[in-house]
Design an enzyme around this catalytic site. Sequence first.
Site, PDB file in Angstrom:
ATOM      1  CD  GLU A 194      11.601 -31.251  18.965  1.00  0.00           C
ATOM      2  OE1 GLU A 194      10.459 -32.427  18.761  1.00  0.00           O
ATOM      3  OE2 GLU A 194      10.849 -30.197  18.773  1.00  0.00           O
ATOM      4  CB  CYS A 228      12.130 -39.788  19.264  1.00  0.00           C
ATOM      5  SG  CYS A 228      12.104 -38.975  18.094  1.00  0.00           S
TER       6      CYS A 228
END
Length: 442
Positions: A194, A228
């Site tokens: 991720e 993010c």
Amino acid sequence: MDYVNDIGYRKETLKKLLYNIQKSEDLIIQALYDDFKKPAFEAVITETNYVISELKDTIKNIKKWAKPKRVFPSLVNFPSTDYIYKEPYGNVLVIAPWNYPFQLALCPLISAIAAGNKVTLKPSELTPHTSAIIAEIIEKTFHINHVEVVEGGIDISNKLLAQRWDYIFFTGSVTVGKIVAKAAAENLTPVTLELGGKNPCIIDETANLKLAAKRIVWGKFINAGQTCIAPDYILIQKNMKINFIKFLMEEIINAYTKNTEKSPDFARIINTKNWLRLVSMIESEKVIFGGQSDVNELYIAPTLIEEPSLESAVMKEEIFGPILPILMYETEEDIKNIITRYEKPLAFYIFSENKSFTKKIIQTYSFGGGCINDTIVHFSNKRLPFGGVGHSGIGAYHGQLSFDTFSHHKGVVKKANWLDIPMRYAPYKDKLASIKRVLDWL
Ligand code: NAD
């Protein structure tokens, strides 16, 4: 204890984890504040409550998710019943980042345990208060042979990566993601990565500018931009720019007042290294709002930059802080020229009322996930896969997909014995024509 097969045991430990997290919620919120002044409201909606909700959902569904799933059999195998069995991988390593240090450590851990694995978790060394409370909760909840927390920095991370694992789940930067992928390749260990990227946010001439500004300010400056999936840069249709900037400024003041440094709702930068990196991005740019900073407080104001050069630092790397560059476009070609300079982003946002334009954009560009007319909220739907593509990541999770991520899916055909069609067996002799007819018919 048989962690692998005893679903009752997995469920009981998850219930115990839920109880211990709920009991420690205030301490977790305090730890997040001590680490980088994460506001309590943000700590609850993006960390503790998110984890609690994931836990409740997993506890409720674990039996259903773990059950072998019967699938339609292939007629060539007639008569048979076919199943997919969910098998735990075994020993799972979870490496977590610092920006949502509780949620991004606990969510993969919960699903890995639900799926029957043993877990070693390495939380981030940059959030020591949160990592300590995670270690305490895990120690209280699980047997050490079932789940273990190993605290430490890069050295510890590399020692863990040098071991053989059955699955590695990594959340963090692209650079470290590559290190993880290389280490995993040594043992052909499957991975979820991720990662991050430069997330575009397009605003066209049909957008509701005021609402767009409000939603962008929230998604960009929550966690002081250290998210993010935060919009990394704005790409706005030329004629809309002036009005949009005005709305952006108004919304920043509405959210954090003119004196953001005093606002209890605005987090700090994680450490001096990142503070320096971000401040150096602002220095040579045309700052049209914000720009103030204080190293002692690790503070950087919500900052708007107008038309930075595409060669500038702020447009070269993922920003990961409270700085928002605003670029304008005139044609779709301009959009393409900017977006395709970068690797495939983790998130993508479009503000527009033009259905054909949004459809075209969604279909043209590859990205992890995103929103039309909002930012970052796609993260909150457990029924949507969350993950990147290309350099922004490998694999996806959330909800049942998280359980499936930590399970090997084993396909099994159970053949009945009451009939055995002789067609497939040698000698084949003159069976070729008949088998072709049967295969055509199937
Ligand atoms: P990072 O890659 O520096 O660190 C992540 C983890 O890796 C930490 O636990 C750290 O100890 C370890 N690590 C750091 N350097 C290492 C090395 N050289 N070798 C082995 N291990 C190492 O990332 P970060 O600064 O903690 O987080 C920020 C990055 O993470 C941003 O790029 C952001 O986009 C990304 N991120 C992605 C997601 C997502 O869900 N896709 C979520 C949060 C953050």
